[in-house]
Design a protein around this motif. Structure first.
Motif, mmCIF file in Angstrom:
data_model
loop_
_atom_site.group_PDB
_atom_site.id
_atom_site.type_symbol
_atom_site.label_atom_id
_atom_site.label_comp_id
_atom_site.label_asym_id
_atom_site.label_seq_id
_atom_site.Cartn_x
_atom_site.Cartn_y
_atom_site.Cartn_z
ATOM 1 N N SER A 228 2.338 55.666 71.361
ATOM 2 C CA SER A 228 1.790 56.949 70.926
ATOM 3 C C SER A 228 2.674 57.508 69.829
ATOM 4 O O SER A 228 3.905 57.406 69.913
ATOM 5 N N PRO A 229 2.093 58.119 68.820
ATOM 6 C CA PRO A 229 2.915 58.759 67.796
ATOM 7 C C PRO A 229 3.489 60.094 68.269
ATOM 8 O O PRO A 229 4.362 60.651 67.606
ATOM 9 N N ARG B 227 11.126 52.250 73.754
ATOM 10 C CA ARG B 227 11.523 51.887 72.403
ATOM 11 C C ARG B 227 10.636 52.631 71.410
ATOM 12 O O ARG B 227 9.768 53.405 71.814
ATOM 13 N N GLY B 228 10.797 52.324 70.153
ATOM 14 C CA GLY B 228 9.886 52.876 69.181
ATOM 15 C C GLY B 228 10.159 52.278 67.825
ATOM 16 O O GLY B 228 11.187 51.645 67.608
ATOM 17 N N HIS B 229 9.209 52.414 66.902
ATOM 18 C CA HIS B 229 9.548 52.007 65.553
ATOM 19 C C HIS B 229 9.624 53.250 64.670
ATOM 20 O O HIS B 229 9.135 54.322 65.028
ATOM 21 N N ILE B 230 10.290 53.097 63.552
ATOM 22 C CA ILE B 230 10.674 54.213 62.708
ATOM 23 C C ILE B 230 9.999 54.050 61.354
ATOM 24 O O ILE B 230 10.018 52.967 60.767
ATOM 25 N N GLY C 199 12.210 57.332 58.381
ATOM 26 C CA GLY C 199 13.222 58.121 59.074
ATOM 27 C C GLY C 199 12.707 58.941 60.239
ATOM 28 O O GLY C 199 13.470 59.670 60.876
ATOM 29 N N LYS C 200 11.414 58.829 60.531
ATOM 30 C CA LYS C 200 10.816 59.568 61.648
ATOM 31 C C LYS C 200 10.299 58.582 62.689
ATOM 32 O O LYS C 200 10.005 57.426 62.362
ATOM 33 N N VAL C 201 10.162 59.055 63.926
ATOM 34 C CA VAL C 201 9.531 58.226 64.951
ATOM 35 C C VAL C 201 8.104 57.920 64.522
ATOM 36 O O VAL C 201 7.306 58.842 64.318
ATOM 37 N N HIS D 202 6.030 55.453 66.289
ATOM 38 C CA HIS D 202 5.388 55.402 67.597
ATOM 39 C C HIS D 202 6.450 55.272 68.670
ATOM 40 O O HIS D 202 7.426 54.552 68.493
ATOM 41 N N PHE D 203 6.261 55.963 69.777
ATOM 42 C CA PHE D 203 6.983 55.658 70.995
ATOM 43 C C PHE D 203 6.278 54.476 71.646
ATOM 44 O O PHE D 203 5.043 54.444 71.687
#
Lengths: 71, 71, 71, 71, 71, 71, 71, 71, 71, 71, 71, 71
Positions: H16-17, H47-50, H53-55, H57-58
C-alpha cells in the motif's frame, strides 16, 4: 508430585557504570527484594548508554528464574 | 472499547518426569492458582535434566497469556 | 577451583516411531555408551519422516551437556 | 536429471486435545487428503489454548515436505 | 591444498564465581587438555546460577574452533 | 529397536579459495578421515577472509550428521 | 489500486549434484510449471546429503515470490 | 474428532502507498478471493520501496491461517 | 595498545547473473574503491530476482569488516 | 549507587480494530493501571484475527520497561 | 519537528586482551574520533582469538547509535 | 558488468510522536540528505518511549538500501 517443581521467569534490566558482572548483580539485588527462591539467570541482551564518548552504564537484560508453589 | 481486550503473558517452566504434555499441564496448574482468565500458551523451550543416563524431568518453558482489565 | 565445573555439549539426534519422549531417551541411551556424567539436554529441533501418510519416526535433535575434567 | 528431486513445503497446524504427537498426525492426515508423496515434517511452533485452566488443545505448526514434479 | 585449512568447533561451558572472562578462560583451559591448535571462540550463551540472592557462578557457553588435519 | 537410528552432528569449517561447494567438500573430506556413516550436512554460516581486496578463502561452517551405534 | 501489487511466497526445495546455483534453478524450473509471474527468491536453508563421503546433492530451500491478482 | 481443527498457513505480501494497516488489508482481500475461513494473520516482515526519497509502497509479509478440512 | 585493533563492518549487497561467488567478489570490488584494509566478510542473506523463470541475478548481502584507526 | 537504575519488563498484548498504534496505546493504558514509571516499549510480535475477510483486531505484543526500586 | 530525532547505527568491533568492558570502550574511543553525539550501544557478538591456549583478545561487535541531523 | 548493481545498506532510526509510518518517512528524509539512489527499506525493530503513560515517540529502526558505484 513433590519432585516436579514449577518456576517463573521475570525479565529484569540491571545497570552499572563499572562492569557487566556488577549490572547483573544489581538486577539480582533488586529482584531479590520481592522474590524468594531465585535459582538461575539468563543474559538476553547487553546494551549501554554513552556519556561524553565513554560507557555511562552497562545495561544487562536478564531472565531470572525462581521456584514457585510448594517449597 | 469493550471489544479490544488486553492480555499479559508470563513465562512459566513446568516439569514432569513423565512427558512434555504433563510438564505443560503442571505449569498451567501452578499458574492458575494466582491468575484467572488464562487463554493460551506458547512453548518457548524444551529442556530436561538427566539422572543416571535417563530423563529425570522434562522442563518446558511456556509463555502463558491471560486477559487483564475489564471482563 | 574445585567448584568451577566445565561442561561439554554434543548434538545428538534420537528417533522413535512412537513419541518425542522416546526419541529423546533413545538419544540419551546411545550417548551414554561413550559419555559419563550427562547432566542435562536441550531440544533444538523436532522433525520426522513420513511413511504412507503416517509419522514414520520422530527425530529429535538434542544438545546433551556433560561434565568434563576433574570429578 | 532424474536424480535431482524438487520438493514443496506447506505449513499446516494440527491440533489435538490429547498429545503433541496426535496433533502432528492429525495435520498429516488432513494434508494427505490433497497431497501425495509427503516425505518429512519439521515442527516450527507448539502452542495451545486453555479451557478452565487445562490444556484444551495442543496446536502444532508443521512444515510438511513433499516431492513435486516427475515421479 | 595446503592453504585450505579445515577446523572443528566444539561447544564448551566454562564457569567461574568471579567473572565472565574467567569463565571463558576456564573453558579454554579444560578444552586445551585434549585439543591442540585452538584458534578462536564464539560466546553463544551467558547464564548463571544464584545462591542466596548472589551470583553463584557465571556459566558461559562457547564454541571453540581448532584446526584439524595437516599442520 | 533396530529401525530407530541415532545420529551425532559435528560442526566443521571447510575452506577453499575457489568456491563454496569446494569448501563444503573439503570439510567432508577431512571429517571423513575419522568418522564413518556420514549422511547429511547443514550449512550454518558462510564467511571468508579477504586478501588484497579479493576473496582469499570461502569459509563454510557445516553441521555434519552421521549415524552412531548399531549398524 | 492498480499500483498496489499482492504477492504470494511458496517454499520450494531444489537439489543438484553439482552446485548450489543449479539447485536454485532446478527449484525455479519446477515451480514455474504451475506458477506464473515469479519475481524473486530468498534462500532460507542450504543442506545436502552425503554419499560415500562426497556431496550427493545440494538441497536448497527457497521462498519464491510471485505476483497474484490483477496483472 | 470434530473439535480438532486443522489449519493451513500461506505467506502473502500486501502493499500500500499509504499505511501498514492498508497493506495488510490488501493482502487479506486478495487471499480471500481463493481461500475461505481465514482466521488469523501474523506479520513476518515489513519492508518498502522508495521513490524520490519517499515511501513508495509499504510491503508487509503475512502468514494467513485458515481452517481446512471438515467445517 | 597497538595490538588491540578496532574494525568497522559495513553491509554491502553484490549481484551477479552467474554465481554466488561472483556476487560476493563484485561487492568486495565496489567496497574496495572507498575502503582500505578489508579483512573478512560474512554472508547475511542470499536472494535473487527472476526473469522469465530463470535466475536473473544472485543478490548476496555481506557484512565486510575492515580495520580502522592506527595502522 | 543512585545512578544505577533497575528496570523490569512485562509482556503485554494490546488490541485495536483500527490501527497498530492504537493497539500499542491500549496496552500502555491497561498496564499503566498497575505499574508506575513506564519508560519504554519494544514491539515483539504483530498479529491479528480476521472476521469476514477483514482485519478484526490488530494484536500487538509489547515488552514494556519500567523502573523499579528507589526513585 | 524538533522533538523527532533521527539516529544512525554503525557496527564496530573493539578488542582488548583484558576484558569485554575494555573492548567495548576501545570501540567507542575509535568511533568517537569521527562521530559526534554517540548515545548508546548494543552488543551483537562476543568472540575472541586464542594464543597458546589463552584468550589473546576479546572481540566485541557493537552497534553504536548516534544522533544525526539538526542538533 | 553494467547490469550487476551493488548496494549499500545503512541502519537509521526514525522517530515520530504520531505513527510508525511517519517515523519511517522521517528516517528516509534525514538519510536522503546525504545519500542518493535510495531504493528500499527493511524494518528491523519498532520501539518507543513512554511519557506519562502515553506513547511519546515511535522509534523505528530501518535498514535503507541504496545503489553505489556506476550509475
Amino acid at each position: 508430585m513433590s519432585s516436579s517443581h514449577v518456576y517463573k521467569k521475570v525479565e529484569i534490566v540491571g545497570s552499572s557504570p563499572n562492569s557487566i558482572e556488577e549490572a547483573i548483580q544489581n538486577a539480582l539485588d533488586e529482584c531479590g527484594k520481592s522474590v524468594r527462591n531465585m535459582e538461575w539467570f539468563e543474559v538476553v541482551e547487553t546494551r549501554g548508554h554513552i556519556v561524553d564518548g565513554k560507557v555511562g552504564h552497562f545495561q544487562v537484560s536478564l531472565k531470572i528464574g525462581f521456584r514457585i508453589g510448594k517449597d
